[in-house]
Design a protein around this motif. Structure first.
Motif, PDB file in Angstrom:
ATOM      1  N   ASP A  18       4.387 -10.498   0.813  1.00  0.00           N
ATOM      2  CA  ASP A  18       3.942  -9.290   1.737  1.00  0.00           C
ATOM      3  C   ASP A  18       3.795  -9.271   2.812  1.00  0.00           C
ATOM      4  O   ASP A  18       3.070  -9.737   3.706  1.00  0.00           O
ATOM      5  N   PHE A  19       3.312  -7.651   3.279  1.00  0.00           N
ATOM      6  CA  PHE A  19       2.672  -7.551   4.680  1.00  0.00           C
ATOM      7  C   PHE A  19       1.415  -8.062   4.811  1.00  0.00           C
ATOM      8  O   PHE A  19       0.531  -8.425   5.740  1.00  0.00           O
ATOM      9  N   ASP A  20       0.833  -7.557   3.128  1.00  0.00           N
ATOM     10  CA  ASP A  20      -0.367  -8.116   3.415  1.00  0.00           C
ATOM     11  C   ASP A  20      -0.755  -9.459   4.197  1.00  0.00           C
ATOM     12  O   ASP A  20      -1.761  -9.509   5.005  1.00  0.00           O
TER      13      ASP A  20
ATOM     14  N   TYR B 173       0.268 -10.273   7.483  1.00  0.00           N
ATOM     15  CA  TYR B 173      -0.523  -9.476   8.697  1.00  0.00           C
ATOM     16  C   TYR B 173      -1.766 -10.926   9.127  1.00  0.00           C
ATOM     17  O   TYR B 173      -2.463 -10.875   9.467  1.00  0.00           O
TER      18      TYR B 173
ATOM     19  N   ASP C 165       7.243  -0.005   9.899  1.00  0.00           N
ATOM     20  CA  ASP C 165       6.286   0.195   9.005  1.00  0.00           C
ATOM     21  C   ASP C 165       4.716  -0.843   8.796  1.00  0.00           C
ATOM     22  O   ASP C 165       3.833  -0.920   8.630  1.00  0.00           O
ATOM     23  N   LEU C 166       5.107  -2.491   9.153  1.00  0.00           N
ATOM     24  CA  LEU C 166       4.377  -3.439   9.672  1.00  0.00           C
ATOM     25  C   LEU C 166       3.715  -3.469  10.309  1.00  0.00           C
ATOM     26  O   LEU C 166       2.414  -3.372  10.097  1.00  0.00           O
TER      27      LEU C 166
ATOM     28  N   GLN D 284       2.568  -0.270  11.898  1.00  0.00           N
ATOM     29  CA  GLN D 284       2.080   0.686  11.402  1.00  0.00           C
ATOM     30  C   GLN D 284       0.857   1.186  10.246  1.00  0.00           C
ATOM     31  O   GLN D 284      -0.186   0.880  10.982  1.00  0.00           O
ATOM     32  N   GLN D 285       0.944   0.061   9.516  1.00  0.00           N
ATOM     33  CA  GLN D 285       0.277   0.476   8.134  1.00  0.00           C
ATOM     34  C   GLN D 285      -0.814  -0.836   8.164  1.00  0.00           C
ATOM     35  O   GLN D 285      -1.536  -0.796   8.300  1.00  0.00           O
ATOM     36  N   GLN D 286      -0.324  -2.492   8.847  1.00  0.00           N
ATOM     37  CA  GLN D 286      -1.149  -3.217   8.625  1.00  0.00           C
ATOM     38  C   GLN D 286      -2.415  -3.560   9.914  1.00  0.00           C
ATOM     39  O   GLN D 286      -2.667  -3.803  10.388  1.00  0.00           O
TER      40      GLN D 286
ATOM     41  N   GLY E 147      -2.030  -0.432  12.947  1.00  0.00           N
ATOM     42  CA  GLY E 147      -2.913   0.439  12.972  1.00  0.00           C
ATOM     43  C   GLY E 147      -1.421   0.728  14.407  1.00  0.00           C
ATOM     44  O   GLY E 147      -2.470   1.577  15.027  1.00  0.00           O
TER      45      GLY E 147
ATOM     46  N   ALA F 241       2.368   5.659  16.050  1.00  0.00           N
ATOM     47  CA  ALA F 241       3.581   5.953  15.962  1.00  0.00           C
ATOM     48  C   ALA F 241       4.552   6.672  17.114  1.00  0.00           C
ATOM     49  O   ALA F 241       5.383   6.365  17.388  1.00  0.00           O
TER      50      ALA F 241
END
Length: 430
Positions: free
Chosen positions: A145-147, A150, A181-182, A184-186, A188, A191
């Motif tokens: 998964d992306f976590d 990361y 998504d990776l 931006q979410q992991q 930071g 956008a």
């Protein structure tokens, strides 16, 4: 914008790679706006590169660590510079900023290299206990998964370099929404620095042959791209023997540019395993195949071979990594499988079942219609470039991290490059 400079990591080869196809799409779009375009690269001229003169795009050979680039760009004065992958931004970004600070700096990642590298490292880790080639290639595709990804990426030099390049640019074009998504979410990343742009040269074949008119399996991909080579090895040592057990007369054609001797050595007609290398027209070959096999155990970005398969009406079997970012919530145009047994079973089922095959073909068409609308993607990209140009000063003020990274890295790169240039010119002893 009137004048564009594209700095290519390599010369565009649309007959060899999906990245080459994407580059040609971008160049075609820029020229359709009446913009003057120069394509420059420090790479050696390649035999199979596209003839950019047909688009009235000027070609310019440039050199690494050489002040001649400064003179060239000072004379050209581009309104926008597009860096083809982060390596070129590292090499030429500081020079662009020094000579043409007002130029919009845009990065095209093609795929997120650091994501692909992290997945490759996870695969190698899973394979390390294999006692031989056969055992190592029983390992399933990476499914982290992306976590998890990361944590692997954040400790790696490749990710640090690539993320830094994204921050240093005014805008980065991302081909995969999953990678958006990776980031931006992991990681930071704001956008305002990213834009999803999945342009592809897709020629949908409305007269594609039907189930009965097709035969054989096809696997295709540039052999220089490591995920493709790994896929060939997984096919050869694990997946294909299982398919042949159930379909003893089945044939697999393995196509792709630049096959090395170690790839052609796998050619074995008695096993139905045919390494055919480069093909003149990938769409023609794809349209003749009944099923496309893309067992990608690691990778990133959008898979050109799978987009081509859908455009040719050819159902495919791939992994989660293969289908990542390509179909949204729609069902895949074929089947998705993660391990050796499941992959082989899916390939056999799709090859034999005409009803299942036709359903997969229809699903592929729906993916193209809903997720790969070329006119909308082109319009969105042009609008975002114009907006980035209008808001350039404001966005740069907001991006303090990018300014800081440019200050520190470009200073060090600047002085190292000057030392190399002086060494080359005066033969200073190392």
């Amino acid at each position: 914008m009137q004048k564009i400079l594209v700095i290519g990591y390599v010369w565009a080869e649309p007959t060899s790679t999906a990245a080459g196809t994407r580059m040609m799409e971008l160049l075609t779009l820029f020229r359709s706006q009446g913009w003057q375009v120069v394509f420059a690269s420090a790479a050696a001229l390649s035999e199979h590169r596209a003839d950019l003169s047909e688009l009235q795009v000027e070609e310019k050979s440039i050199s690494l660590n050489c002040d001649s680039f400064d003179q060239f760009i000072a004379e050209y004065q581009p309104d926008m510079v597009l860096f083809d992958r982060f390596f070129t931004e590292e090499q030429f970004g500081w020079r662009v900023e020094k000579i043409c600070p007002a130029a919009l700096r845009v990065l095209d990642t093609s795929d997120l290299h650091s994501l692909r590298c992290a997945r490759q490292n996870l695969l190698k880790l899973a394979q390390q206990d294999g006692r031989n080639e056969s055992e190592r290639h029983q390992v399933a595709a990476v499914d982290a998964d992306f976590d998890t990804l990361y944590h692997v990426m954040a400790a790696d030099d490749m990710a640090q370099r690539e993320i830094a390049a994204i921050y240093r640019c005014d805008l980065t074009l991302m081909i995969s929404p999953a990678e958006m998504d990776l980031l931006q979410q992991q990681f930071g990343i704001p956008a305002l620095l990213l834009h999803h742009c999945n342009l592809m040269l897709l020629r949908t074949d409305t007269m594609a042959p039907g189930f009965e008119q097709r035969q054989h399996f096809l696997s295709i991909g540039n052999f220089r791209h490591e995920p493709n080579w790994d896929a060939v090895l997984w096919l050869k040592h694990a997946i294909w023997p299982r398919i042949r057990q159930q379909l003893p007369r089945a044939q697999l054609h393995v196509a792709g540019a630049y096959p090395p001797p170690k790839a052609t050595a796998l050619h074995n007609p008695q096993q139905g395993f045919h390494v055919i290398g480069r093909v003149a027209d990938a769409h023609q070959v794809m349209s003749q195949a009944r099923v496309c096999l893309a067992p990608l155990r690691f990778g990133g970005g959008i898979k050109g071979k799978l987009a081509d398969a859908m455009a040719c009406g050819t159902p495919s079997v791939t992994t989660k990594i293969g289908s990542e970012g390509m179909c949204g919530d729609l069902p895949w145009g074929g089947m998705v499988a993660q391990d050796t047994d499941a992959f082989a079973a899916a390939a056999v089922a799709l090859y034999q079942d005409e009803v299942l095959w036709q359903q997969a073909q229809r699903q592929g068409t729906q993916i193209l219609l809903q997720c790969f609308d070329r006119e909308r993607a082109a319009s969105d990209l042009l609008a975002r470039l114009q907006l980035a140009r209008l808001q350039q000063e404001e966005n740069r003020r907001k991006n303090f991290t990018g300014a800081m990274l440019r200050h520190h890295l470009h200073k060090s790169t600047h002085y190292m490059s000057q030392w190399i240039a002086a060494k080359n010119a005066q033969k200073i002893p190392a």
